[in-house]
Design an enzyme around this catalytic site. Structure first.
Site, short mmCIF file in Angstrom:
data_model
loop_
_atom_site.label_atom_id
_atom_site.label_comp_id
_atom_site.label_asym_id
_atom_site.label_seq_id
_atom_site.Cartn_x
_atom_site.Cartn_y
_atom_site.Cartn_z
N ARG A 91 1.19 23.42 -38.01
CA ARG A 91 0.43 24.67 -38.11
C ARG A 91 -0.73 24.65 -39.09
O ARG A 91 -0.67 23.99 -40.13
CB ARG A 91 1.39 25.80 -38.53
CG ARG A 91 2.41 26.11 -37.46
CD ARG A 91 3.45 27.12 -37.93
NE ARG A 91 4.41 27.35 -36.84
CZ ARG A 91 5.40 26.50 -36.53
NH1 ARG A 91 5.57 25.41 -37.23
NH2 ARG A 91 6.19 26.75 -35.51
N HIS A 116 -0.11 22.58 -33.28
CA HIS A 116 -0.18 21.37 -32.45
C HIS A 116 -1.45 21.25 -31.61
O HIS A 116 -1.41 20.92 -30.43
CB HIS A 116 1.04 21.31 -31.52
CG HIS A 116 2.35 21.10 -32.22
ND1 HIS A 116 2.48 20.44 -33.41
CD2 HIS A 116 3.62 21.47 -31.87
CE1 HIS A 116 3.77 20.39 -33.76
NE2 HIS A 116 4.47 21.02 -32.87
N HIS A 188 5.49 13.56 -30.33
CA HIS A 188 6.50 14.62 -30.35
C HIS A 188 7.71 14.31 -29.46
O HIS A 188 8.22 15.19 -28.77
CB HIS A 188 5.84 15.94 -29.93
CG HIS A 188 6.47 17.17 -30.50
ND1 HIS A 188 7.78 17.51 -30.29
CD2 HIS A 188 5.96 18.16 -31.28
CE1 HIS A 188 8.05 18.67 -30.89
NE2 HIS A 188 6.96 19.07 -31.51
N ASP A 260 13.27 22.51 -39.35
CA ASP A 260 11.94 22.49 -38.74
C ASP A 260 10.97 22.41 -39.91
O ASP A 260 10.20 23.32 -40.17
CB ASP A 260 11.71 23.75 -37.89
CG ASP A 260 10.45 23.65 -37.04
OD1 ASP A 260 9.72 22.64 -37.18
OD2 ASP A 260 10.20 24.57 -36.24
N GLU A 325 8.55 13.73 -36.32
CA GLU A 325 7.10 13.73 -36.11
C GLU A 325 6.44 13.25 -37.39
O GLU A 325 6.37 14.00 -38.36
CB GLU A 325 6.63 15.14 -35.77
CG GLU A 325 7.32 15.74 -34.56
CD GLU A 325 7.30 17.27 -34.62
OE1 GLU A 325 6.21 17.87 -34.67
OE2 GLU A 325 8.38 17.88 -34.63
C1 GLA Z 1 7.27 21.55 -34.15
C2 GLA Z 1 7.15 22.87 -34.79
C3 GLA Z 1 8.20 23.71 -34.25
C4 GLA Z 1 8.11 23.81 -32.76
C5 GLA Z 1 8.29 22.50 -32.18
C6 GLA Z 1 8.19 22.56 -30.66
O1 GLA Z 1 8.33 20.85 -34.63
O2 GLA Z 1 7.20 22.84 -36.18
O3 GLA Z 1 8.13 24.96 -34.83
O4 GLA Z 1 6.86 24.25 -32.38
O5 GLA Z 1 7.32 21.66 -32.72
O6 GLA Z 1 8.78 23.67 -30.11
#
Ligand code: GLA
Length: 360
Positions: A91, A116, A188, A260, A325
């Site tokens: 983000r 993304h 990803h 996350d 990632e």
């Molecule tokens: C990343 C983001 C998550 C989500 C995933 C895909 O990991 O940080 O919040 O968007 O991708 O759903």
């Protein structure tokens, strides 16, 4: 199916037609196969890894990455399954950032934030492909035009996927620009090392070589502070299952609906080094990740909710895949203390991540 075989010394590369996009662009699939039972398929749409087969402890090769069987499914709705992410992984707050005092506004696609790469990121474009026969590799290229999704500069991007005979998939990223810009590319893939996509990934035993992580606010934007993992569910310095503490009483886990988050990797001055591993005891499959990047986002498939079809006649239920990632920290362009993601015209963006599979 229109197919043609290209063979080098040890890696076989099979080229096929995968489908045609809504805009009538033909999409190819390339399958790289080694002598040790590992095989990876990549399509030119989004540079997506659609399948990655590796042996379990009994020598049986099975697919260990989430994805779909058809291009239509990828185009319809995909949570970035297996895709290349650009120009910026994760983000950017409010889709805004400044370079040398000039403010840029990116397309927003995650509430008020940019995620993304935006509405049509690198995961949704068709890449040009070139087989590098002698290397057992596939080179994908994409030129992102000046101001595409709001980013300055014409960005020439190359990603090389190389398969080796020690069951490693190497991903080399390269980019150049003609105007100062920001870049943060990643891959990803969602892994489920059991090979059974109906099984949650909570029993995978994970390590992450990181003493700190990047805490986020309720919109999953970094607060700007880094936090020690010690005495928190974010401590993966010793092997632990994903499930062990995922449901612990913890504000950060609540915000991410699980993991996350971006981990601040150790040994950043060493460049390309071991950063993380995941082991699935039933299959015996071990994944080791190496990278030149400063961070890794562990995402545990918290948004998967059983609505998307899997490749095995079922659907992807909650937490049936996890992503590692490799990347710079989220929202770096707005965080002075974070390592810079600026790319200047006189520089070349070069990063490398590899995924090594074995059994234990
Ligand atoms: C990343 C983001 C998550 C989500 C995933 C895909 O990991 O940080 O919040 O968007 O991708 O759903």
């Amino acid at each position: 199916m229109n197919s043609k075989q290209i063979k080098n010394t040890s890696i076989t590369i099979l080229e096929e037609v995968f489908g045609t996009t809504r805009d009538n662009v033909s999409v190819k699939s390339f399958t790289l196969k080694n002598e040790k039972g590992m095989e990876v398929s990549i399509i030119t749409y989004g540079g997506i890894i659609t399948s990655l087969k590796v042996p379990n402890k009994k020598g049986v090769s099975e697919d260990v990455v989430l994805g779909y069987n058809s291009l239509t499914d990828y185009e319809k709705s995909s949570p970035y399954f297996g895709a290349l992410i650009g120009r910026y992984g994760n983000r950017i707050a409010n889709g805004k950032f400044s370079i040398d005092g000039k403010e840029y506004s990116l397309k927003t696609n995650n509430d008020s934030n940019h995620l993304h790469g935006g509405v049509k990121g690198f995961d949704k474009v068709v890449w040009s492909a070139e087989v590098l026969k002698e290397k057992g590799a596939l080179k994908l290229s994409y030129v992102s035009k000046d101001m595409e999704e709001g980013y300055p500069g014409n960005l020439h991007t190359e990603v090389i996927y190389t398969l080796t005979n020690d069951n490693t998939l190497v991903v080399d990223y390269k980019a150049t620009t003609d105007k100062k810009t920001i870049v943060n590319l990643t891959q990803h893939s969602y892994f489920n090392l059991s090979g059974d996509f109906s099984k949650p990934i909570l029993d995978h035993i994970v390590t992450i070589n990181a003493d700190k992580f990047v805490p986020v606010d309720k919109n999953l934007i970094p607060t700007g502070k880094l936090k020690d993992v010690a005495n928190t569910p974010f401590d993966f310095r010793q092997p632990k299952t994903i499930g062990q503490e995922i449901n612990a009483e913890n504000e950060q886990l609540k915000r991410g609906l699980g993991y996350d988050h971006c981990w601040v990797l150790n040994d950043q001055n060493k460049g390309f080094r071991f950063i993380s591993s995941a082991y699935e005891p039933n299959s015996g499959r071990l994944l080791e990740v190496f990278s030149s990047e400063p961070g890794v986002q562990l995402y545990t498939g918290n948004f998967l909710d059983g609505t998307l079809p899997n490749k095995q006649d079922g659907t992807y239920a909650h937490r049936t895949g996890f992503c590692l990632e490799t990347q710079h920290y989220p929202d770096s362009p707005n965080q002075k203390e974070f390592p810079s993601t600026i790319l200047k015209p006189e520089d070349v963006y070069l990063t490398k991540t590899s995924f090594k599979f074995s059994v234990k």
